[in-house]
Design a protein around this motif. Structure first.
Motif, PDB file in Angstrom:
ATOM      1  N   THR A 181       0.910  -1.319   0.198  1.00 18.03           N
ATOM      2  CA  THR A 181      -0.107   0.004  -0.217  1.00 18.03           C
ATOM      3  C   THR A 181       0.775   1.288  -0.097  1.00 18.03           C
ATOM      4  O   THR A 181       1.590   1.506   0.923  1.00 18.03           O
ATOM      5  CB  THR A 181      -1.016   0.100   1.241  1.00 18.03           C
ATOM      6  N   ILE A 182       0.687   2.005  -1.081  1.00 13.88           N
ATOM      7  CA  ILE A 182       1.280   3.382  -1.050  1.00 13.88           C
ATOM      8  C   ILE A 182       0.373   4.450  -0.659  1.00 13.88           C
ATOM      9  O   ILE A 182      -0.701   4.732  -1.034  1.00 13.88           O
ATOM     10  CB  ILE A 182       1.792   3.768  -2.535  1.00 13.88           C
ATOM     11  N   GLY A 183       0.805   5.356   0.272  1.00 12.97           N
ATOM     12  CA  GLY A 183      -0.022   6.431   0.455  1.00 12.97           C
ATOM     13  C   GLY A 183       0.540   7.685  -0.244  1.00 12.97           C
ATOM     14  O   GLY A 183       1.782   8.146  -0.038  1.00 12.97           O
ATOM     15  N   ILE A 184      -0.408   8.582  -0.966  1.00 13.53           N
ATOM     16  CA  ILE A 184      -0.075   9.648  -1.556  1.00 13.53           C
ATOM     17  C   ILE A 184      -0.523  11.021  -0.836  1.00 13.53           C
ATOM     18  O   ILE A 184      -1.899  10.934  -0.626  1.00 13.53           O
ATOM     19  CB  ILE A 184      -0.540   9.641  -2.982  1.00 13.53           C
TER      20      ILE A 184
ATOM     21  N   ILE B  61       5.068   6.096   1.542  1.00 13.91           N
ATOM     22  CA  ILE B  61       4.401   7.439   1.723  1.00 13.91           C
ATOM     23  C   ILE B  61       5.158   8.313   0.748  1.00 13.91           C
ATOM     24  O   ILE B  61       6.605   8.255   0.544  1.00 13.91           O
ATOM     25  CB  ILE B  61       4.447   7.985   2.832  1.00 13.91           C
ATOM     26  N   SER B  62       4.507   8.709  -0.543  1.00 19.90           N
ATOM     27  CA  SER B  62       4.943   9.503  -1.512  1.00 19.90           C
ATOM     28  C   SER B  62       4.384  11.124  -1.425  1.00 19.90           C
ATOM     29  O   SER B  62       3.272  11.357  -1.362  1.00 19.90           O
ATOM     30  CB  SER B  62       4.776   9.014  -2.898  1.00 19.90           C
ATOM     31  N   MET B  63       5.141  12.021  -1.405  1.00 16.25           N
ATOM     32  CA  MET B  63       4.675  13.453  -1.238  1.00 16.25           C
ATOM     33  C   MET B  63       5.353  14.345  -2.265  1.00 16.25           C
ATOM     34  O   MET B  63       6.738  14.534  -1.958  1.00 16.25           O
ATOM     35  CB  MET B  63       4.512  14.121   0.258  1.00 16.25           C
ATOM     36  N   SER B  64       4.680  14.868  -2.955  1.00 13.21           N
ATOM     37  CA  SER B  64       5.527  15.769  -4.195  1.00 13.21           C
ATOM     38  C   SER B  64       4.916  17.177  -3.983  1.00 13.21           C
ATOM     39  O   SER B  64       4.918  17.857  -4.898  1.00 13.21           O
ATOM     40  CB  SER B  64       5.001  15.369  -5.732  1.00 13.21           C
ATOM     41  N   MET B  65       5.220  17.587  -2.685  1.00 17.70           N
ATOM     42  CA  MET B  65       4.921  18.875  -2.467  1.00 17.70           C
ATOM     43  C   MET B  65       5.865  19.301  -1.619  1.00 17.70           C
ATOM     44  O   MET B  65       6.570  18.473  -1.139  1.00 17.70           O
ATOM     45  CB  MET B  65       3.468  18.963  -1.915  1.00 17.70           C
ATOM     46  N   GLY B  66       5.963  20.737  -1.162  1.00 16.40           N
ATOM     47  CA  GLY B  66       6.990  21.282  -0.260  1.00 16.40           C
ATOM     48  C   GLY B  66       6.843  22.610   0.320  1.00 16.40           C
ATOM     49  O   GLY B  66       5.940  23.387  -0.392  1.00 16.40           O
TER      50      GLY B  66
ATOM     51  N   SER C  68       8.843   6.860  12.282  1.00 21.72           N
ATOM     52  CA  SER C  68       9.004   6.184  13.459  1.00 21.72           C
ATOM     53  C   SER C  68       8.274   5.017  13.371  1.00 21.72           C
ATOM     54  O   SER C  68       8.352   3.953  14.258  1.00 21.72           O
ATOM     55  CB  SER C  68       8.778   7.169  14.693  1.00 21.72           C
ATOM     56  N   LYS C  69       7.297   5.164  12.621  1.00 29.80           N
ATOM     57  CA  LYS C  69       6.238   3.601  12.467  1.00 29.80           C
ATOM     58  C   LYS C  69       6.814   2.804  11.205  1.00 29.80           C
ATOM     59  O   LYS C  69       5.989   1.864  10.910  1.00 29.80           O
ATOM     60  CB  LYS C  69       4.895   4.152  12.111  1.00 29.80           C
ATOM     61  N   GLY C  70       7.882   3.133  10.854  1.00 31.77           N
ATOM     62  CA  GLY C  70       8.531   1.992   9.932  1.00 31.77           C
ATOM     63  C   GLY C  70       8.392   2.383   8.281  1.00 31.77           C
ATOM     64  O   GLY C  70       8.461   1.767   7.377  1.00 31.77           O
ATOM     65  N   LYS C  71       7.546   3.733   7.882  1.00 32.14           N
ATOM     66  CA  LYS C  71       7.301   3.769   6.603  1.00 32.14           C
ATOM     67  C   LYS C  71       8.527   4.383   6.050  1.00 32.14           C
ATOM     68  O   LYS C  71       9.240   4.966   6.412  1.00 32.14           O
ATOM     69  CB  LYS C  71       6.384   4.869   6.711  1.00 32.14           C
ATOM     70  N   LEU C  72       8.441   4.028   4.644  1.00 33.21           N
ATOM     71  CA  LEU C  72       9.297   4.772   3.773  1.00 33.21           C
ATOM     72  C   LEU C  72       8.877   5.831   2.884  1.00 33.21           C
ATOM     73  O   LEU C  72       8.132   5.522   2.311  1.00 33.21           O
ATOM     74  CB  LEU C  72       9.791   3.323   2.764  1.00 33.21           C
ATOM     75  N   ILE C  73       9.533   6.785   3.223  1.00 36.12           N
ATOM     76  CA  ILE C  73       8.954   8.269   2.847  1.00 36.12           C
ATOM     77  C   ILE C  73       9.802   8.956   1.831  1.00 36.12           C
ATOM     78  O   ILE C  73      11.107   8.916   1.985  1.00 36.12           O
ATOM     79  CB  ILE C  73       8.932   9.210   4.002  1.00 36.12           C
ATOM     80  N   PHE C  74       9.314   9.058   0.458  1.00 34.41           N
ATOM     81  CA  PHE C  74      10.006   9.748  -0.614  1.00 34.41           C
ATOM     82  C   PHE C  74       9.078  11.120  -0.597  1.00 34.41           C
ATOM     83  O   PHE C  74       7.983  11.410  -0.555  1.00 34.41           O
ATOM     84  CB  PHE C  74       9.553   9.073  -1.907  1.00 34.41           C
ATOM     85  N   CYS C  75      10.153  12.210  -0.730  1.00 31.61           N
ATOM     86  CA  CYS C  75       9.736  13.618  -1.241  1.00 31.61           C
ATOM     87  C   CYS C  75      10.559  14.441  -2.313  1.00 31.61           C
ATOM     88  O   CYS C  75      11.561  13.963  -2.479  1.00 31.61           O
ATOM     89  CB  CYS C  75       9.686  14.224   0.061  1.00 31.61           C
TER      90      CYS C  75
END
Length: 507
Positions: A227-230, A345-350, A367-374
């Motif tokens: 599951t990917i979160g956007i 988790i992917s976020m293309s904002m900033g 801290s919950k183990g998510k792999l976060i891409f920004c």
């Protein structure tokens, strides 16, 4: 500013006096002195100029650098709302791991109420349920000074100061810059035949996917079970491939869920969100790039076409300006952090500089183990001097940028720098065309570029790797991605580990 007699203010005794010395909240209320006050606020243009100077000279800006008068002025120009991150140390952001959070919050509220002369119901605007952060109403510089003296304040920031709005106002004579930077659009485009390859059952695989061997990687993994979160501007209600037809063609057995955390209001104390639907177009493009179905409708397919999606409308557009966008992003990250099903988790904002509450949200999800891409950053006319933007600049985030076809040259509007981890080829050398995606409306395609699409694409590759190795943790997935990238084991000064070879990453 009206001069105020502060002699009546006295130090407030510590709470929880019955606790042992080690458990005591070690702080006191100090009165602000008349000598520390500057009576007149500075203008938003002067505030932006000081921020820009810091960004140009050091590559960074943090409100901790600001003088009391600059910070108070930004609060004054930002509807007089302050964000307070509190705790006993710099990383004390998680309420569940902070047993004294209620005491500390109450003590800081006592400081605000004492200096503002207002009751609690006119002081506390919002307190986060998961993070040690709250928004309070502040009108007086004395309050700012007193709070900054507390060793229980991790950060103190204007909650609704709008840097980009001020920057736009300085360039109103330039039509392109006055509307640029939002990343929004509902356009559709006819795709050039050279920009895709038709794959079964009748989907268009974008040219950029072949640059990273994604179609070959599909023989090993399609993202099933991941599951990917956007976190973006939401997902279009008018694009059924990201709705009722999410399982279409060769995409089966997966789910898409849509949520909204953005409050569309000029008042920072408003709380009602406007739902999950994309009203910008950017979020729809990112969801498509990451996981659009391998459809039979002749439309573009996403990288991880069998992955699950959870999309959040967290902001109105890609520049996170103001209280509601920043709260929306923070709330999306905490929600995704608390969702055990989410791996990526992917976020293309900033933003061009750090925002404390967003930083807390990112740290919480991490801290919950998510792999976060920004996204590493896509330039506007007034931020071309900025390197890797926030929160891609954080250690907890994997920063991605876009490059041109044929070599390591950043795309026309992409940022680069030492904090970049990966690159994606997303701009054609000959035509300048970018990446085909499904559009905002049914049966339509479009092009999308910048570090935004590079980030969503990389999140999709991560889903392929994780689906191939479902027992792995975040660090193992990230290590495999690095090992499969062009510059590994070295790291390029501007482009990190470079382009990922998705086929190697899933073998």
């Amino acid at each position: 500013m009206k001069k105020t007699n502060l002699s009546w203010l006295v130090a407030v005794t510590l709470l929880m006096a019955a606790c042992s010395k080690d458990d005591t909240v070690n702080d006191a209320v100090f009165p602000a002195t008349e000598e520390a006050l500057v009576k007149d606020s500075i203008t938003p243009q002067q505030i932006n100029a000081q921020i820009d100077q810091s960004l140009q000279e050091t590559g960074e800006f943090d409100w901790k650098q600001a003088s009391n008068n600059m910070l108070w002025s930004a609060v004054h120009h930002g509807r007089e709302v302050v964000s307070i991150g509190f705790g006993t140390h710099a990383n004390d952001f998680d309420r569940s791991k902070s047993p004294q959070n209620a005491q500390i919050q109450d003590q800081l509220l006592q400081i605000v109420m004492a200096h503002e002369g207002k009751p609690l119901n006119q002081t506390l605007l919002a307190a986060d349920s998961y993070l040690n952060t709250m928004d309070v109403a502040v009108t007086r510089q004395e309050t700012i000074i007193a709070l900054r003296r507390s060793n229980l304040v991790r950060y103190l920031e204007p909650a609704d100061y709008r840097y980009f709005e001020v920057a736009h106002s300085l360039e109103r004579s330039d039509e392109s810059s006055s509307s640029g930077g939002s990343g929004c659009g509902y356009d559709a485009a006819t795709l050039a035949a050279a920009d895709y390859t038709t794959v079964t059952p009748n989907a268009k695989a974008a040219w950029t996917l072949y640059q990273h061997n994604v179609p070959s990687a599909w023989a090993y993994s399609t993202g099933q079970g991941i599951t990917i979160g956007i976190v973006d501007t939401g997902t279009s209600p008018n694009q059924t491939l990201l709705g009722s037809s999410f399982n279409d063609g060769l995409s089966t057995g997966r789910t898409i869920q849509k949520f909204g955390t953005y409050v569309d209001s000029i008042w920072p104390w408003s709380t009602g969100t406007d739902g999950p639907n994309d009203q910008c177009g950017h979020g729809t493009s990112m969801a498509s790039a990451a996981a659009a179905p391998r459809n039979d409708n002749g439309l573009p397919v996403g990288v991880a076409y069998n992955a699950n999606l959870i999309t959040y409308r967290a902001a109105a557009n890609v520049v996170l300006d103001g209280a509601h966008e920043q709260n929306g992003v923070k709330n999306a990250f905490t929600a995704l952090g608390n969702n055990a099903a989410v791996k990526i988790i992917s976020m293309s904002m900033g933003h061009v500089f750090s925002v404390g509450k967003i930083s807390d949200g990112v740290k919480y999800a991490h801290s919950k183990g998510k792999l976060i891409f920004c996204a590493g950053g896509t330039s506007t006319s007034f931020t071309t001097f900025v390197g890797v933007i926030f929160p891609a600049s954080m250690a907890e985030a994997v920063a991605v940028t876009g490059i041109k076809e044929g070599g390591y040259v950043k795309c026309d509007d992409c940022h680069s720098g030492s904090k970049i981890d990966f690159t994606v080829v997303m701009q054609r050398a000959a035509t300048g065309n970018t990446v085909p995606v499904v559009s905002y409306h049914n049966n339509q395609s479009d092009y999308v570029g910048g570090s935004s699409v590079a980030t969503a694409t990389t999140a999709g590759i991560a889903a392929l790797v994780w689906a191939k190795n479902p027992t792995w943790n975040r660090d193992q997935v990230l290590a495999k991605m690095r090992q499969s990238a062009h510059f590994y084991p070295n790291k390029n000064a501007q482009f990190g580990y470079g382009n990922i070879n998705a086929l190697l990453a899933v073998q």
